[in-house]
Design a protein around this motif. Structure first.
Motif, PDB file in Angstrom:
ATOM      1  N   ALA A  74      -7.129 -14.098 -33.538  1.00 48.33           N
ATOM      2  CA  ALA A  74      -6.985 -12.715 -33.992  1.00 48.33           C
ATOM      3  C   ALA A  74      -7.776 -12.528 -35.286  1.00 48.33           C
ATOM      4  CB  ALA A  74      -5.512 -12.395 -34.229  1.00 48.33           C
ATOM      5  N   PHE A  75      -8.260 -11.313 -35.484  1.00 43.71           N
ATOM      6  CA  PHE A  75      -9.012 -10.949 -36.683  1.00 43.71           C
ATOM      7  C   PHE A  75      -8.428  -9.661 -37.246  1.00 43.71           C
ATOM      8  CE2 PHE A  75     -12.194  -8.100 -38.490  1.00 43.71           C
ATOM      9  CZ  PHE A  75     -12.673  -8.871 -39.541  1.00 43.71           C
ATOM     10  N   ALA A  94     -11.991   1.353 -43.111  1.00 51.30           N
ATOM     11  CA  ALA A  94     -11.823   0.911 -41.729  1.00 51.30           C
ATOM     12  C   ALA A  94     -10.927  -0.324 -41.712  1.00 51.30           C
ATOM     13  CB  ALA A  94     -13.171   0.589 -41.094  1.00 51.30           C
ATOM     14  N   LEU A  95     -10.012  -0.360 -40.749  1.00 49.76           N
ATOM     15  CA  LEU A  95      -9.092  -1.479 -40.584  1.00 49.76           C
ATOM     16  C   LEU A  95      -9.153  -1.940 -39.127  1.00 49.76           C
ATOM     17  CD1 LEU A  95      -6.667  -3.216 -41.717  1.00 49.76           C
ATOM     18  CD2 LEU A  95      -5.204  -1.419 -40.789  1.00 49.76           C
ATOM     19  N   PRO A  96     -10.043  -2.901 -38.809  1.00 51.90           N
ATOM     20  CA  PRO A  96     -10.074  -3.426 -37.438  1.00 51.90           C
ATOM     21  C   PRO A  96      -9.003  -4.515 -37.255  1.00 51.90           C
ATOM     22  CG  PRO A  96     -11.874  -4.356 -38.720  1.00 51.90           C
ATOM     23  CD  PRO A  96     -11.150  -3.401 -39.620  1.00 51.90           C
ATOM     24  N   ILE A  97      -8.295  -4.453 -36.148  1.00 45.77           N
ATOM     25  CA  ILE A  97      -7.321  -5.480 -35.755  1.00 45.77           C
ATOM     26  C   ILE A  97      -7.708  -5.895 -34.342  1.00 45.77           C
ATOM     27  CG2 ILE A  97      -4.895  -6.021 -35.344  1.00 45.77           C
ATOM     28  CD1 ILE A  97      -4.243  -3.682 -37.290  1.00 45.77           C
ATOM     29  N   MET A  98      -8.195  -7.124 -34.187  1.00 45.17           N
ATOM     30  CA  MET A  98      -8.808  -7.548 -32.927  1.00 45.17           C
ATOM     31  C   MET A  98      -8.254  -8.870 -32.400  1.00 45.17           C
ATOM     32  SD  MET A  98     -11.455  -5.445 -32.315  1.00 45.17           S
ATOM     33  CE  MET A  98     -12.427  -4.249 -33.170  1.00 45.17           C
ATOM     34  N   ALA A  99      -8.163  -8.955 -31.097  1.00 42.18           N
ATOM     35  CA  ALA A  99      -7.975 -10.245 -30.429  1.00 42.18           C
ATOM     36  C   ALA A  99      -9.373 -10.841 -30.266  1.00 42.18           C
ATOM     37  CB  ALA A  99      -7.326 -10.055 -29.066  1.00 42.18           C
ATOM     38  N   VAL A 100      -9.493 -12.147 -30.459  1.00 41.90           N
ATOM     39  CA  VAL A 100     -10.795 -12.811 -30.484  1.00 41.90           C
ATOM     40  C   VAL A 100     -10.826 -13.913 -29.433  1.00 41.90           C
ATOM     41  CG1 VAL A 100     -12.342 -14.231 -31.903  1.00 41.90           C
ATOM     42  CG2 VAL A 100     -11.050 -12.373 -32.950  1.00 41.90           C
ATOM     43  N   TYR A 116     -20.362 -21.033 -32.734  1.00 45.84           N
ATOM     44  CA  TYR A 116     -19.565 -20.317 -31.749  1.00 45.84           C
ATOM     45  C   TYR A 116     -20.117 -18.918 -31.503  1.00 45.84           C
ATOM     46  CZ  TYR A 116     -17.434 -18.203 -35.904  1.00 45.84           C
ATOM     47  OH  TYR A 116     -17.228 -17.544 -37.086  1.00 45.84           O
ATOM     48  N   ALA A 117     -19.728 -18.376 -30.354  1.00 53.02           N
ATOM     49  CA  ALA A 117     -20.070 -16.999 -29.987  1.00 53.02           C
ATOM     50  C   ALA A 117     -18.924 -16.470 -29.136  1.00 53.02           C
ATOM     51  CB  ALA A 117     -21.378 -16.957 -29.206  1.00 53.02           C
ATOM     52  N   GLY A 118     -18.687 -15.166 -29.214  1.00 54.82           N
ATOM     53  CA  GLY A 118     -17.589 -14.627 -28.423  1.00 54.82           C
ATOM     54  C   GLY A 118     -17.508 -13.119 -28.482  1.00 54.82           C
ATOM     55  N   ALA A 119     -16.352 -12.631 -28.050  1.00 57.51           N
ATOM     56  CA  ALA A 119     -16.102 -11.194 -27.988  1.00 57.51           C
ATOM     57  C   ALA A 119     -14.732 -10.889 -28.582  1.00 57.51           C
ATOM     58  CB  ALA A 119     -16.152 -10.717 -26.534  1.00 57.51           C
ATOM     59  N   SER A 120     -14.571  -9.643 -29.028  1.00 58.53           N
ATOM     60  CA  SER A 120     -13.322  -9.189 -29.639  1.00 58.53           C
ATOM     61  C   SER A 120     -12.932  -7.850 -29.037  1.00 58.53           C
ATOM     62  CB  SER A 120     -13.483  -9.035 -31.150  1.00 58.53           C
ATOM     63  OG  SER A 120     -13.840 -10.251 -31.741  1.00 58.53           O
ATOM     64  N   LEU A 121     -11.617  -7.621 -28.951  1.00 60.35           N
ATOM     65  CA  LEU A 121     -11.111  -6.364 -28.417  1.00 60.35           C
ATOM     66  C   LEU A 121      -9.828  -6.021 -29.154  1.00 60.35           C
ATOM     67  CD1 LEU A 121     -11.429  -4.165 -26.241  1.00 60.35           C
ATOM     68  CD2 LEU A 121     -10.007  -5.570 -24.760  1.00 60.35           C
ATOM     69  N   GLY A 122      -9.676  -4.761 -29.566  1.00 60.63           N
ATOM     70  CA  GLY A 122      -8.467  -4.360 -30.282  1.00 60.63           C
ATOM     71  C   GLY A 122      -8.496  -2.910 -30.669  1.00 60.63           C
ATOM     72  N   ILE A 123      -8.003  -2.620 -31.867  1.00 64.44           N
ATOM     73  CA  ILE A 123      -7.981  -1.250 -32.372  1.00 64.44           C
ATOM     74  C   ILE A 123      -8.661  -1.201 -33.739  1.00 64.44           C
ATOM     75  CG2 ILE A 123      -5.892  -0.605 -31.121  1.00 64.44           C
ATOM     76  CD1 ILE A 123      -4.370  -0.903 -33.807  1.00 64.44           C
ATOM     77  N   VAL A 124      -9.145  -0.013 -34.077  1.00 63.48           N
ATOM     78  CA  VAL A 124      -9.750   0.222 -35.393  1.00 63.48           C
ATOM     79  C   VAL A 124      -9.162   1.513 -35.955  1.00 63.48           C
ATOM     80  CG1 VAL A 124     -11.881   0.584 -36.683  1.00 63.48           C
ATOM     81  CG2 VAL A 124     -11.898  -0.871 -34.660  1.00 63.48           C
ATOM     82  N   ASN A 144      -8.603   4.181 -32.805  1.00 67.20           N
ATOM     83  CA  ASN A 144      -9.236   4.089 -31.490  1.00 67.20           C
ATOM     84  C   ASN A 144      -9.311   2.641 -31.051  1.00 67.20           C
ATOM     85  OD1 ASN A 144     -10.057   6.872 -30.946  1.00 67.20           O
ATOM     86  ND2 ASN A 144     -11.346   6.625 -32.753  1.00 67.20           N
ATOM     87  N   THR A 145      -9.565   2.449 -29.754  1.00 71.13           N
ATOM     88  CA  THR A 145      -9.816   1.090 -29.291  1.00 71.13           C
ATOM     89  C   THR A 145     -11.186   0.665 -29.803  1.00 71.13           C
ATOM     90  OG1 THR A 145     -10.756   1.897 -27.220  1.00 71.13           O
ATOM     91  CG2 THR A 145      -8.420   1.327 -27.203  1.00 71.13           C
TER      92      THR A 145
END
Length: 183
Positions: A74-75, A94-100, A116-124, A144-145
């Motif tokens: 998480a980030f 801005a306050l991003p809260i992401m699963a990583v 490392y490399a990857g993707a993140s998904l969450g809300i901002v 928003n997502t």
């Protein structure tokens, strides 16, 4: 006969995978592997929301796949930028809260480097506040997502402490630079 060969192959893969996981968990000075747990903190700059700020990330190595390791985490971060012209002052936060999710790649035999490399998904959560001298002020915010992609590297400076740098795109800060602590 075919069923037995399949079972033998699956059992062999399970034994090899368990041995890899055990080796990674029992060798705290090795590169990132299954069982590794990290906490990272750093300074943030740039990206879609500009400004500067601070952020933190946690990661858990969940599975070795060949020479790579898959991790989940998480980030969370906060970035802020203020601009002005005359008596007008505009502040964006801005306050991003992401699963990583990341894939960690070893770099040859150098176990001090973790790429490392990857993707993140969450809300901002984005907030905007403007103040115009004697006229007054106004503010607005929205959630928003969000999502993004990231690439990074850690250099282990001590048995549990690493220097880290990460580049992000889309709803992530462009740059995160800081320290990682192996738990």
């Amino acid at each position: 006969m075919r069923w037995q060969a399949t079972m033998l192959a699956l059992t062999s893969a399970l034994v090899v995978g368990t041995a890899e996981t055990s080796a990674a968990q029992s060798a705290p000075n090795s590169g990132f592997g299954a069982g590794t747990r990290l906490v990272s903190v750093g300074l943030l700059a740039g990206g879609d929301y500009s400004g500067t700020g601070v952020g933190g990330q946690v990661e858990w190595g969940v599975r070795n796949v060949g020479r790579t390791t898959l991790s989940l985490g998480a980030f969370v971060g906060v970035q802020r930028e203020s601009t002005g012209a005359g008596s007008l002052e505009v502040t964006t936060s801005a306050l991003p809260i992401m699963a990583v999710g990341n894939v960690h790649f070893p770099l040859g035999s150098n176990e001090r480097l973790d790429m490392y490399a990857g993707a993140s998904l969450g809300i901002v959560r984005v907030s905007l506040k403007s103040e115009a001298g004697n006229v007054g002020s106004s503010s607005a915010s929205d959630t928003n997502t969000g999502g993004g992609v990231q690439v990074g590297v850690r250099y282990r400076a001590a048995s549990r402490l690493s220097l880290m740098g990460q580049l992000g795109l889309v709803d992530l800060p462009l740059i995160m630079a800081g320290l990682s602590l192996r738990l």
